[in-house]
Design a protein around this motif. Structure first.
Motif, PDB file in Angstrom:
ATOM      1  N   THR A 139     -18.748  13.572  42.484  1.00  0.00           N
ATOM      2  CA  THR A 139     -17.497  14.281  42.754  1.00  0.00           C
ATOM      3  C   THR A 139     -16.961  13.985  44.161  1.00  0.00           C
ATOM      4  O   THR A 139     -16.274  14.833  44.756  1.00  0.00           O
ATOM      5  CB  THR A 139     -17.722  15.790  42.605  1.00  0.00           C
ATOM      6  N   LYS A 140     -17.330  12.861  44.675  1.00  0.00           N
ATOM      7  CA  LYS A 140     -16.941  12.543  46.052  1.00  0.00           C
ATOM      8  C   LYS A 140     -15.431  12.427  46.182  1.00  0.00           C
ATOM      9  O   LYS A 140     -14.829  12.942  47.136  1.00  0.00           O
ATOM     10  CB  LYS A 140     -17.626  11.262  46.480  1.00  0.00           C
ATOM     11  N   ARG A 143     -13.688  15.844  45.917  1.00  0.00           N
ATOM     12  CA  ARG A 143     -14.008  16.645  47.105  1.00  0.00           C
ATOM     13  C   ARG A 143     -13.220  16.170  48.320  1.00  0.00           C
ATOM     14  O   ARG A 143     -12.662  16.977  49.082  1.00  0.00           O
ATOM     15  CB  ARG A 143     -15.504  16.579  47.386  1.00  0.00           C
ATOM     16  N   ARG A 146      -9.602  17.455  47.968  1.00  0.00           N
ATOM     17  CA  ARG A 146      -9.464  18.861  48.316  1.00  0.00           C
ATOM     18  C   ARG A 146      -9.541  19.078  49.833  1.00  0.00           C
ATOM     19  O   ARG A 146      -8.808  19.898  50.399  1.00  0.00           O
ATOM     20  CB  ARG A 146     -10.560  19.685  47.613  1.00  0.00           C
ATOM     21  N   GLN A 147     -10.428  18.346  50.474  1.00  0.00           N
ATOM     22  CA  GLN A 147     -10.538  18.469  51.939  1.00  0.00           C
ATOM     23  C   GLN A 147      -9.244  18.035  52.624  1.00  0.00           C
ATOM     24  O   GLN A 147      -8.785  18.667  53.603  1.00  0.00           O
ATOM     25  CB  GLN A 147     -11.715  17.639  52.452  1.00  0.00           C
TER      26      GLN A 147
END
Length: 370
Positions: A139-140, A143, A146-147
């Motif tokens: 899920t890199k 993620r 989202r960051q």
């Protein structure tokens, strides 16, 4: 049977040695051919020889120390050269071993000198990580997305807060400027009103004064008796009714100025005379001190001459008595003083303290080398 102890024997031998040295010294000192007044040449020669011996010994020790230092320095230089040669030989052997046995093509790890080596590797030879092993993050990408969105929201919020604080600060500054301008305007209006009031008061006073002057002139021209009564009570307004003494004349002023000049000259003259008197007193004191100093110097010179003549006479008397044959010594004053009872010596002083010297005083000379 008398047995001599070792300590007594050492004391006796030491006493004999001191007596022998004293006898030799007395022969040297009292011999007119070998004696030098105030100086023992043999002792001085011995001291000079001892000093030379010590200096020679010190030079030898310094020379030995310098030689040792030079030897150690040479040994250290040789060891340093040997270590340098060994280090160079070791580096040369290491470079030779690397050039012969560690070629770049024999390495299995990543070669920094060949960054494109991974392109030359086959895909079958490459090591692949199986899915689900430790270290894999499926899920890199989500993620990271989202960051980034959260970071963008934070930046927008911070920018809005900064803009709001800036606008609030600008509004406060504008409010402060408006209040300051209003205060300045009110202060200017107040000052303007005060100036107008003062100007009106001055104009009114001037008009009143002019009216009063015109009224006085009119009444004076009409010979009004009320005007004469009013002016009679005001001193200085009517010359005939003024009771003050007349002002001083020019001649009186000139006389007073002349008196002031003379008084100033008199004070300066008195001050000058006082300074001259102090100067005369100082010169007289210096002259008296100089005369007293010269008198003291002259008296000191006379006393020294008298003392020199008395010393010369004493030396001549001593020389004449030293030629005479030596007589048996009499009891010294110190022995007489300590042998007699103390009660008899309370009111009596020795002859030498009372200024009377007899022959026994001079017989003490040349009895000891010390």
């Amino acid at each position: 049977m008398n047995v001599e102890l070792s300590s007594e024997r050492e004391a006796r031998l030491s006493l004999e040695r001191r007596r022998h040295r004293e006898a030799e010294r007395r022969l040297r000192v009292f011999d007119d051919k070998l004696r030098t007044m105030g100086v023992d040449t043999e002792v001085l020669d011995a001291q000079v020889q001892e000093k030379k011996r010590q200096e020679g010994k010190a030079k030898q020790e310094q020379a030995a120390f310098d030689a040792d230092v030079l030897h150690q320095s040479k040994a250290a230089a040789v060891l340093q050269n040997r270590q340098t040669k060994q280090k160079l030989a070791l580096q040369k052997a290491l470079e030779t071993f690397r050039s012969q046995n560690q070629q770049p093509q024999t390495r299995r790890e990543f070669d920094l000198n060949d960054p494109d080596s991974w392109k030359k590797t086959d895909q079958s030879d490459a090591q692949m990580i199986l899915p689900g092993l430790v270290g894999e993050d499926p899920t890199k990408s989500s993620r990271e997305q989202r960051q980034k969105e959260q970071l963008r929201e934070w930046l927008i919020q911070q920018q809005a807060e900064l803009d709001a604080s800036r606008s609030q600060q600008e509004e406060e500054e504008q409010r402060h400027n408006r209040s300051r301008e209003e205060t300045l305007n009110r202060a200017g209006e107040h000052l303007h009103l005060q100036a107008e009031r003062r100007k009106e008061a001055a104009v009114a006073t001037q008009n009143y004064n002019l009216a009063m002057i015109e009224e006085k002139h009119r009444r004076k021209q009409q010979n009004d008796p009320d005007y004469d009564q009013e002016t009679a009570a005001v001193p200085g307004f009517s010359p005939s009714a003024d009771v003050r003494p007349p002002p001083e004349t020019v001649q009186q002023v000139i006389q007073f100025q002349k008196y002031q000049i003379q008084e100033k000259k008199r004070i300066e003259m008195e001050k000058k005379q006082e300074d001259e008197r102090h100067e005369r007193v100082r010169l007289d004191s210096a002259r008296a001190a100089l005369l007293m100093e010269r008198r003291q110097a002259r008296l000191g010179k006379q006393l020294r001459q008298q003392l020199d003549s008395a010393n010369g006479q004493l030396a001549q008397t001593h020389k004449q008595q030293s030629v005479r044959p030596r007589q048996p010594s009499r009891p010294s004053l110190w022995r007489l003083k300590h042998l007699l009872p103390v009660a008899r010596l309370v009111d009596r002083k020795p002859d030498i303290e009372r200024g009377q010297i007899d022959e026994s005083f001079f017989l003490k000379f040349n009895t000891c080398s010390r």
